[in-house]
Structures are given as structure tokens and as C-alpha cells.
Design a protein around this motif. Structure first.
Motif, PDB file in Angstrom:
ATOM      1  N   TYR A 175       0.791  -1.326   0.075  1.00 21.55           N
ATOM      2  CA  TYR A 175       0.042  -0.126  -0.043  1.00 21.55           C
ATOM      3  C   TYR A 175       1.016   1.236   0.009  1.00 21.55           C
ATOM      4  N   ALA A 176       1.990   1.238   1.019  1.00 24.05           N
ATOM      5  CA  ALA A 176       2.847   2.422   0.853  1.00 24.05           C
ATOM      6  C   ALA A 176       3.590   2.362  -0.266  1.00 24.05           C
ATOM      7  N   HIS A 177       3.825   1.836  -0.983  1.00 22.15           N
ATOM      8  CA  HIS A 177       4.633   1.898  -2.414  1.00 22.15           C
ATOM      9  C   HIS A 177       3.534   2.538  -3.464  1.00 22.15           C
ATOM     10  N   ASN A 178       2.294   2.045  -3.196  1.00 24.18           N
ATOM     11  CA  ASN A 178       1.633   2.548  -4.526  1.00 24.18           C
ATOM     12  C   ASN A 178       0.965   3.841  -4.253  1.00 24.18           C
ATOM     13  N   GLN A 179       1.217   4.399  -2.871  1.00 21.61           N
ATOM     14  CA  GLN A 179       0.734   5.769  -2.676  1.00 21.61           C
ATOM     15  C   GLN A 179       1.369   6.856  -3.415  1.00 21.61           C
ATOM     16  N   PRO A 180       0.790   7.842  -3.766  1.00 17.97           N
ATOM     17  CA  PRO A 180       1.187   8.996  -4.587  1.00 17.97           C
ATOM     18  C   PRO A 180       2.324   9.800  -3.540  1.00 17.97           C
ATOM     19  N   ALA A 181       3.438  10.321  -3.916  1.00 18.71           N
ATOM     20  CA  ALA A 181       4.361  11.022  -3.175  1.00 18.71           C
ATOM     21  C   ALA A 181       3.870  12.307  -2.738  1.00 18.71           C
ATOM     22  N   THR A 182       3.481  12.375  -1.435  1.00 18.23           N
ATOM     23  CA  THR A 182       3.113  13.819  -0.945  1.00 18.23           C
ATOM     24  C   THR A 182       4.336  14.648  -0.293  1.00 18.23           C
ATOM     25  N   ASN A 183       5.542  13.729  -0.121  1.00 18.77           N
ATOM     26  CA  ASN A 183       6.682  14.797   0.365  1.00 18.77           C
ATOM     27  C   ASN A 183       7.612  14.728  -0.744  1.00 18.77           C
ATOM     28  N   HIS A 184       8.582  15.412  -0.606  1.00 18.05           N
ATOM     29  CA  HIS A 184       9.650  15.582  -1.405  1.00 18.05           C
ATOM     30  C   HIS A 184      10.655  14.255  -1.372  1.00 18.05           C
ATOM     31  N   TYR A 185      10.335  13.418  -0.602  1.00 17.55           N
ATOM     32  CA  TYR A 185      11.218  12.171  -0.337  1.00 17.55           C
ATOM     33  C   TYR A 185      10.472  10.958  -0.228  1.00 17.55           C
ATOM     34  N   ILE A 186      11.037   9.873  -0.575  1.00 14.50           N
ATOM     35  CA  ILE A 186      10.031   8.549  -0.492  1.00 14.50           C
ATOM     36  C   ILE A 186      11.058   7.566   0.375  1.00 14.50           C
ATOM     37  N   ILE A 187      10.653   6.899   1.497  1.00 10.13           N
ATOM     38  CA  ILE A 187      11.244   6.009   2.156  1.00 10.13           C
ATOM     39  C   ILE A 187      10.486   4.710   1.978  1.00 10.13           C
TER      40      ILE A 187
ATOM     41  N   GLU B  85      11.145   7.967  -9.463  1.00  8.28           N
ATOM     42  CA  GLU B  85      10.712   7.228 -10.363  1.00  8.28           C
ATOM     43  C   GLU B  85       9.457   7.842 -11.277  1.00  8.28           C
ATOM     44  N   LYS B  86       9.748   7.786 -12.552  1.00  7.40           N
ATOM     45  CA  LYS B  86       8.805   8.231 -13.522  1.00  7.40           C
ATOM     46  C   LYS B  86       8.054   6.901 -14.364  1.00  7.40           C
ATOM     47  N   ASP B  87       6.969   6.932 -14.493  1.00  8.33           N
ATOM     48  CA  ASP B  87       6.031   5.865 -15.415  1.00  8.33           C
ATOM     49  C   ASP B  87       6.461   4.389 -14.674  1.00  8.33           C
ATOM     50  N   VAL B  88       6.157   4.571 -13.482  1.00  3.17           N
ATOM     51  CA  VAL B  88       6.282   3.031 -12.654  1.00  3.17           C
ATOM     52  C   VAL B  88       5.432   1.999 -13.546  1.00  3.17           C
ATOM     53  N   PRO B  89       5.787   1.062 -13.946  1.00  5.37           N
ATOM     54  CA  PRO B  89       5.012   0.033 -14.508  1.00  5.37           C
ATOM     55  C   PRO B  89       3.787  -0.573 -13.871  1.00  5.37           C
ATOM     56  N   ASP B  90       2.745  -0.854 -14.608  1.00  7.16           N
ATOM     57  CA  ASP B  90       1.621  -1.441 -13.863  1.00  7.16           C
ATOM     58  C   ASP B  90       1.944  -2.823 -13.706  1.00  7.16           C
ATOM     59  N   GLN B  91       1.707  -3.496 -12.753  1.00 10.81           N
ATOM     60  CA  GLN B  91       1.850  -4.859 -12.204  1.00 10.81           C
ATOM     61  C   GLN B  91       0.887  -5.810 -12.797  1.00 10.81           C
TER      62      GLN B  91
ATOM     63  N   PHE C 134      14.960  -3.289 -17.164  1.00 14.91           N
ATOM     64  CA  PHE C 134      15.158  -3.784 -16.068  1.00 14.91           C
ATOM     65  C   PHE C 134      15.381  -2.877 -14.908  1.00 14.91           C
ATOM     66  N   ARG C 135      14.467  -2.473 -14.144  1.00 14.89           N
ATOM     67  CA  ARG C 135      14.500  -1.294 -13.202  1.00 14.89           C
ATOM     68  C   ARG C 135      13.844  -1.635 -11.856  1.00 14.89           C
ATOM     69  N   GLY C 136      13.897  -0.357 -11.119  1.00 14.65           N
ATOM     70  CA  GLY C 136      13.110  -0.312  -9.706  1.00 14.65           C
ATOM     71  C   GLY C 136      14.079   0.232  -8.860  1.00 14.65           C
ATOM     72  N   ARG C 137      13.397   0.153  -7.521  1.00 13.62           N
ATOM     73  CA  ARG C 137      14.275   0.747  -6.221  1.00 13.62           C
ATOM     74  C   ARG C 137      14.780  -0.537  -5.489  1.00 13.62           C
ATOM     75  N   GLY C 138      14.456  -1.939  -5.674  1.00 17.96           N
ATOM     76  CA  GLY C 138      14.916  -2.714  -4.727  1.00 17.96           C
ATOM     77  C   GLY C 138      16.038  -3.470  -4.971  1.00 17.96           C
ATOM     78  N   ILE C 139      16.260  -4.688  -4.125  1.00 21.99           N
ATOM     79  CA  ILE C 139      17.507  -4.869  -4.072  1.00 21.99           C
ATOM     80  C   ILE C 139      17.306  -6.614  -4.713  1.00 21.99           C
ATOM     81  N   ILE C 140      18.500  -6.853  -5.417  1.00 23.14           N
ATOM     82  CA  ILE C 140      18.842  -8.130  -5.930  1.00 23.14           C
ATOM     83  C   ILE C 140      19.969  -8.891  -5.054  1.00 23.14           C
TER      84      ILE C 140
ATOM     85  N   GLU D  65      17.982   0.279 -14.722  1.00 23.95           N
ATOM     86  CA  GLU D  65      17.966   1.441 -14.135  1.00 23.95           C
ATOM     87  C   GLU D  65      17.511   1.394 -12.506  1.00 23.95           C
ATOM     88  N   GLY D  66      18.312   1.854 -11.555  1.00 28.98           N
ATOM     89  CA  GLY D  66      17.718   2.133 -10.138  1.00 28.98           C
ATOM     90  C   GLY D  66      18.062   1.131  -9.261  1.00 28.98           C
TER      91      GLY D  66
END
Length: 488
Positions: free
Chosen positions: A23-35, A161-167, A235-241, A264-265
Motif C-alpha cells: 500500500y505504501a509503495h503504491n501511494q502517490p508521493a506527498t513529500n519531497h522524499y520517499i522511504i 521514479e517516472k512511469d512506474v510499470p503497472d503490475q 530492468f528497473r526499480g528501487r529494490g535489491i537483488i 536502472e535504479g
């Protein structure tokens, strides 16, 4: 009965946490940072705490090469026991699109702080066990407290991120927040692999997987964890392999072979072999990846027999070569390769290099605007290492800041352990411009093979070592080197 009840409670807890993360990941960013919250089950650092604008950021553990030189050498040379030689550092990541205030807290009083690269010009405030600073834009930083450079904290501040893919898109392979396992995933034409912030994808070995035995190490070799094979693949995102469950030398982490490929990312932790080999590919863009590896031959990015490849904005701290260009016999030329705006930490081998495997021609290679924050290697920081038959032509090393160097520059043609061809090659048209280096011993070697296999047409312009511009006498050559120019 109680056992069953406890299992149900645990299952509900796990599902609840992952739903919250999703849920947190799919919320629009309201701050100038995302954790991004860490997934349940991930063991976090007990030494560092990080906050952005007062909000806690997960700090992950990562194995890195040992402090002592002997341990680093053993990690490289003792393939079977390589995983035994390590220390532990840490990293944290978040996204930002405006200035943020960052606080780092440790378990001991902070007496000194170094933030690298120095070119970032970060100013800090320190009080007791905490220090704080501001950053205005995305950047990859390394924080060293009280002179502790091995067990440092890596801070990865990403752009939004821009244009996050639709799961739900059938062309998207989506790894949401949480922990996932992958053995061998082949990604074909027009696919997108997305690893969300808060996700960890672990490479594993299935019990029934086929393997070969490496002639080089004698260890089992399996197919890569991720195989990118085809056209128009992202091949992109913000997570970890994470490759820690794969035995040493068992898998490449992300194998690239195709055209119009974008990576990317993401963060790649603990590769068991080469982290990202790029082979026989065209038009590949690698942007803002973070690579951390400590085991034998855990190269960063290997670009082999490929054309029009751009590597930028990456952080690489791996045991073996960081960014290296190669050309295997019969697989075509390597041409138009650019590496720029990267932060590099060289543990054993080369930071920015071409070779040793150069059987086909290599042309138009640029390494520019990079920071080498540590160089602890037994090889060279900047090198063309030619032990095969190909011609290397038009190479530029420019605007590089090297904060520590053991062995500075080498252009070398000769036979080596890696030699596969009967003939030797040629190195022509290499420029070193606007390079700043700090070290104990100035060493620049240019070595040709014979009068038919020369190192020639080499320019040194505004190359400084310990704040002193190098002179012609600082460049060591043999009889098979010609047309060397040294300018202030």
C-alpha cells in the motif's frame, strides 16, 4: 493446537506487513522524499541509524572485502573459500526530488567524519553520536566515521521514479515489496522487470538445476539469475537483488544479451560471479545501479563485444574489475562505450579498464567525470591490458578524480595468464586529460610488445599527482612506444 494457532497468527502478521508495504509503495508521493520499509525477515544494521527529515530509513547489512591486504588477496585467489574473507558495511536508500536533511547516528561518539566523494562538497554538523548534513539532489555517498573506511555507510539517494510499470500489465514481471526467490529467469522481447522499493529478490540454486564445472575455478556453474535476451527490454526499480544464497562462482547475477536494453535504479548485493556481463549487445543504457560484492571475480560491469553502451550515475564496490571492456574472439567488435558520473571503490583489480581479453578490435571508449574514492588494488586504476590480438583505438580517460591510488596508469601489450591468441595486438590514440590523483608513489607505464605491436599516439594533458602536474620523465616507456605527448 497452540502450534497451529501460533502459525496462523504468524501468517496473518506476515500478510499484514506485506499489505502495508504494498500500500505504501503504491501511494502517490506527498513529500519531497520517499522511504521504502524493509521487508519482514531482513536483518538490518545494528550500528548505523539513518533518518531523512526525521523519518527512519532502513539500513541494510552488506559483506565487503577485508581491510587487510592479505585477506583481500585470499578472497580473490582462494576461489573455493572466497566467501570466508569479508567484513560488514551497510547501506541505505531512498528517493528525493528536493533538498533533504539527513541524520546518521552510530553506537559511539563521533570524533571525525569523511563523506566521499570529496567533489560532492558535503558539509556536516556533529553532536555526540549523531551527525547531519543536507543534500540538494540525488547522489551516491560513502560516509566514514572515526576513520573507519571498511565498515562504512553507503547512502544511495535516488531521483523519483517516472512511469512506474503497472503490475497487471502482461508484459511486466513485477516483484513487489517483500522477499522473493529466483533461480533462473529469462526475460524476452518487450518485457519489463520491475523490482519495487522494499523488495529483495534472492538468487537461489534449485536442487534439480543442471550445471557445468568451471575449467578456471573447478566450481559449479549455473545459468544466470536473470537472463536478458532479446530486444526492447527494461530492468528497473528501487529494490535489491541479493546473491548471497548462491555459492561462489555459481551464477552471473544479471546477464545482458540483446539490443535496446535499459537497466536502472536497483541495488545488486553479493554477486557470486560477474555482476552484470553485457555480451554481444547494442544500445544498452545502465543508469543509477548500485553494485556491492566481495567474492572472487565479482566484477561490476563487463562490456564484451558490444556497441553503443552507456554506463552512468552508478556506484560500484566489488572485489574484481569495476567497469571493464573486453572482446572475445569471434563475437564481433566492441565500439562506442561511455562510462560517466560514477563513484568507484577498487578493492583488488582495476577501476576503469580495457582487457585483458581483447581478441577483436575495441574502438571509441570514454571514461569521464568519475570519482574513484578508494583504490586498494594490486592491479591498476586506469589501464589498457592487451594480451591478445585485437587493436585498441581512440580511448579517452578524462575529468577523473582519484582520491587514493596504488598503481596509477598502464598501457601494456604482452602475454599473460589470460592470453588466448598467438599474435599480440596494438594500442593507438589514448588520451588522459584533466585527471587528479592522490597516492604514495607515481607510477605510469607504457609497454609495447615489438615494433609491429606498438603503444603509440598517447596524450597526457593536465594530469596531476599529489597536486603536481606530471612531466615527460614521469612516464616510463620501453622501445616499442612512440609519439607520446605530455602537456600541462
Amino acid at each position: 493446537m497452540n502450534t497451529m494457532k501460533n502459525k496462523i497468527i504468524l501468517l496473518i502478521l506476515v500478510l499484514s506487513v506485506n499489505i502495508i508495504l504494498l500500500y505504501a509503495h503504491n501511494q502517490p508521493a506527498t513529500n519531497h522524499y520517499i522511504i521504502y520499509p524493509a521487508p519482514l525477515g531482513e536483518s538490518l544494521s545494528q550500528y548505523y541509524k539513518v533518518s531523512v527529515e526525521g523519518e527512519n530509513v532502513p539500513v541494510y547489512r552488506v559483506k565487503v572485502a577485508p581491510k587487510e591486504q592479505e585477506g583481500r588477496w585470499k578472497a580473490m585467489d582462494d576461489k573455493k573459500n572466497s566467501a570466508k574473507y569479508y567484513e560488514e558495511a551497510a547501506f541505505a536508500y531512498f528517493d528525493m526530488n528536493d533538498e533533504v536533511n539527513i541524520t546518521v547516528t552510530t553506537n559511539e561518539e563521533i570524533r571525525s567524519v569523511t563523506i566521499l566523494p570529496s567533489s560532492a562538497g558535503i558539509l556536516t554538523n556533529t553532536e555526540d553520536k549523531s551527525m547531519s548534513f543536507k543534500i540538494k539532489s540525488p547522489i551516491n555517498l560513502t560516509i566514514e566515521i572515526n576513520g573507519e573506511w571498511v565498515r562504512s555507510l553507503h547512502l544511495f539517494a535516488n531521483p523519483f521514479e517516472k512511469d512506474v510499470p503497472d503490475q497487471n500489465d502482461p508484459n511486466v514481471i513485477y516483484f513487489g515489496p517483500g522477499i522473493h526467490d529466483v533461480s533462473n529467469l529469462v526475460i524476452g522481447d518487450n518485457k519489463i522487470v520491475y523490482i519495487a522499493g522494499g523488495a529483495i529478490v534472492r538468487g537461489i540454486i534449485e536442487s534439480d538445476e543442471s550445471f557445468t564445472i568451471s575449467d578456471y575455478s573447478g566450481l559449479k556453474r549455473y545459468s544466470p539469475s536473470f537472463e536478458i535476451r532479446g530486444q526492447n527490454i527494461t530492468f528497473r526499480g528501487r529494490g535489491i537483488i541479493d546473491g548471497s544464497l548462491c555459492p561462489t562462482h555459481s551464477r552471473f547475477m544479471v546477464h545482458v544479451e540483446g539490443s535496446d536494453i535499459n537497466l536502472e535504479g536497483i541495488i545488486l548485493r553479493d554477486a557470486s560471479h560477474w555482476t552484470i556481463p553485457v555480451r554481444r549487445s547494442d544500445r544498452v543504457h545502465i543508469d543509477n545501479l548500485k553494485l556491492l560484492g566481495y567474492r572472487a571475480n565479482s566484477d561490476g560491469i563487463d562490456i564484451c563485444n558490444s556497441r553503443d553502451v552507456l554506463v552512468e550515475n552508478c556506484f560500484i564496490r566489488t572485489l574484481d574489475d569495476l567497469v571493464v571492456v573486453k572482446s572475445d574472439k569471434g563475437d564481433g567488435e566492441t565500439k562506442n562505450i561511455v562510462t560517466r558520473r560514477c563513484v568507484l571503490w577498487n578493492e583488488v583489480a582495476h577501476a576503469l579498464s580495457i582487457g585483458a581479453e581483447i581478441s577483436e578490435d575495441v574502438e571509441n571508449v570514454i571514461f569521464e567525470d568519475c570519482d574513484i574514492i578508494h583504490d586498494k588494488g594490486r592491479e591498476w586504476a586506469l589501464r589498457i591490458f592487451q594480451s591478445d590480438a585485437g587493436r585498441v583505438k581512440n580511448v579517452r580517460f578524462e575529468n577523473l578524480r582519484i582520491e587514493e591510488v596504488q598503481r596509477f596508469i598502464s598501457l601494456w601489450i604482452n602475454e599473460s595468464f589470460w592470453t588466448r591468441d598467438d599474435e599480440r595486438g596494438h594500442i593507438q590514440g589514448v588520451e588522459f586529460k584533466d585527471i587528479f590523483a592522490i597516492g604514495n608513489l607515481l607510477n605510469i607505464e607504457l609497454t609495447g610488445y615489438n615494433k609491429e605491436h606498438l603503444v603509440e599516439d598517447v596524450l597526457f594533458q593536465n594530469v596531476t599527482f599529489n597536486k603536481k602536474t606530471i612531466a615527460t620523465g614521469d612516464v616510463q616507456t620501453n622501445h616499442f612506444v612512440k609519439n607520446i605527448i605530455v602537456q600541462r
